[in-house]
Design a protein around this motif. Sequence first.
Motif: not given
Lengths: 330, 336
Positions: A62-83
């Motif tokens: 769990e990565i805590p302390g993230i502002a809600f506004e960054h969700m979309t950007e982080i979701n995109a960053l997660l791509t290699p991990l999900i792949e």
Amino acid sequence: MTINTKRVMKNAWRITRDRNLTCLRIRVPGGYLPVKLLPLIQEIAERFGNGAVHITTRQGFEIPGIAFEHMTEINALLTPLIEELEVKIGVTIDQPDQGYPSAGTRNVVACIGNKVCTNAVFDTTALAKDIEKIIYPNNPHVKIAVTGCPNDCVKVHMHDIGILGQVEPLYDAQRCIGCQACINNCHKVSTGALTLVNYKVKRDASRCIGCGECVLKCPTAAWTRGGKYYRVVIMGRTGKKNPRVAATFLEWAEREVVLKLCANLYVYIDKHIDRSLPKEHVGYIVDRTGYPIFKEEMLKNVDLGSKAQLASILNFAGPMYDNHVSFLNT
Amino acid sequence: MGYKYTAAAFNQLLENLRKKHRVYAPILLKGKGKFSDADLVGYDEIARVEEVVFNQKSYFSPKETFYPITQTLFYFAGDEFKESVVDEKGIIVFLRACDIQAVERLDKIMLENGLSPDYYYERLRKHLKFIVMDCQESFDSCFCVSMGTNTTKNYSASVRYENGLYLSDVKIDIDGLFALYGEQFEVSPQFVETNKQMVQVPQNLNLESVAINPIWEEYGARCIACGRCTVVCPSCSCYTMQDIFYEDNPKCGERRRVWASCHIDGFTDMAGGHSFRRTNGERMRFKVMHKINDFKQRFGVHMCVGCGRCDNACPEYISLAHCIDRLGKEEVGNCG
Ligand code: SF4
Ligand code: SF4
Ligand code: SF4
Ligand code: SF4
Ligand code: SF4
């Protein structure tokens, strides 16, 4: 601030006690993570979070302390991990660049298994991944765990479906020197299924739990490993109402049976879940429908094979918190 | 006389050898390792040369092919008894130079010790023929060079696999078959001349000081008396007798001879509950002294042939090679 909490939570983000901050949950099927993915987790925590991760009991981060506004950007960053962790093992995720498609069905956890552990009967990570492929993405709140042997280091007995490896020990009397290491050890650490008869060893198959201790202790390889099987325990849980240790549903089941049960569980849930509740935990559904119906639907189109043993009743043990008689007179 | 063989030619040779012999070799026993999904290199009959594992040392020794782990000696019924029947086929075994030397050690204890040779050993041993497998490279735990057991001339044929061919030096052709299927070729067997670990073997241990050496206490604390080191050893010869009375008819039964180990509980138990070596350290001392001292005093050679199998098998990582080396270095230190 406007947030669709249901959609956010389904996307594996949490509502937290700090109104402005969320927390991302990363699943690691089988708990085995290629470390090349760690820098990405570190980057997200450092750039968007508070520089720390919480290692969860379900073998994720769990990565805590993230502002809600960054969700979309982080979701995109997660791509290699999900792949790497999901798509590559065969999980169907239509848009891997939009984060996790669901969070209700939890990460499949596993002990380290026979990658390292001498006790392990099988490759736990491989089975965890095959299960993940069947059950994810999915919304029902289901917890599944896989453990390499009856030691149950992963505590599968606290899961909706817990899978424990079993090995059928094979005996070659000609190789046996009658040292009794297997007998003593089975008595000491397991079920006492072995006895010495005429200087050779007899195994009571009805007591043997397939832990493989006899194989491990035999100096001459008179005991060796036969087929791999699985004990399936069900409906263990924690929680506010009635925590309990899972009961054995099947033992000596084959791998294919285990995978089919995981699939059938979702058909059963879909049919019986109480949709008036925000969520209903599967164990309570089984409490409501009863074992016979559960059993029938779980075993639909399942060929149990010749070895598997099916429980006639579910033998649960666990307190009811609202019915704690020991407090009544104090 | 040297020969070379293609795999096909060697397999024809094997097929014909198998008419009058059982042919045993170290092979990969799939899934027979103690851990899951692990294989084991052990002895079994072979039909094809490709089955033979050349690039690993076998976990178990070749001993079990001619000195069975369990062997029924005779059957009894009331006052009568009947000897068990043994296969009259020959026994051909693929093994290493150190293993052949180990068989020579077994021969000493089983055939030359006492008034008459051990009948049940001899009746299988006399059928035994060796095919020595060359050692082009030493394996990790080997210390045969230190024990002087790295070479042998005692074989019917040698064999090594090189560039897709099987090369054999034949000393005693078995039924003329090696010549029949081979193509003449200059071959001399290869043996290692150095090991990765060289061991200082003590020459003349002082028994009194060995007995009080504190190392036995240390080994005693580590050893779990599992007996693995002895059951994998090619030169351990101990056995025990078991009389079986059939459940349905206790007047009938059989006498079996089964391997035993000086490390395992019960080995020195006698009637009345007395037991000689109770502690694991005492047992370790007994084994080590037997392997590198007592046997030599009687027979002129060490019992241990430095195959290193005991090191590979010990679950507590007790290394006999290291133990011998310690004793050897202490001896030199004490003298100097
Ligand atoms: S459950 Fe068994 S296999 Fe898994 S880590 Fe524990 S002891 Fe090892
Ligand atoms: S597998 Fe385990 S329970 Fe079964 S006989 Fe062996 S030691 Fe006993
Ligand atoms: S541990 Fe192996 S050799 Fe010893 S009694 Fe058991 S089966 Fe026989
Ligand atoms: S090295 Fe060990 S196994 Fe090999 S002969 Fe010596 S004592 Fe036996
Ligand atoms: S193998 Fe190791 S632990 Fe087992 S009896 Fe031998 S020295 Fe002791």
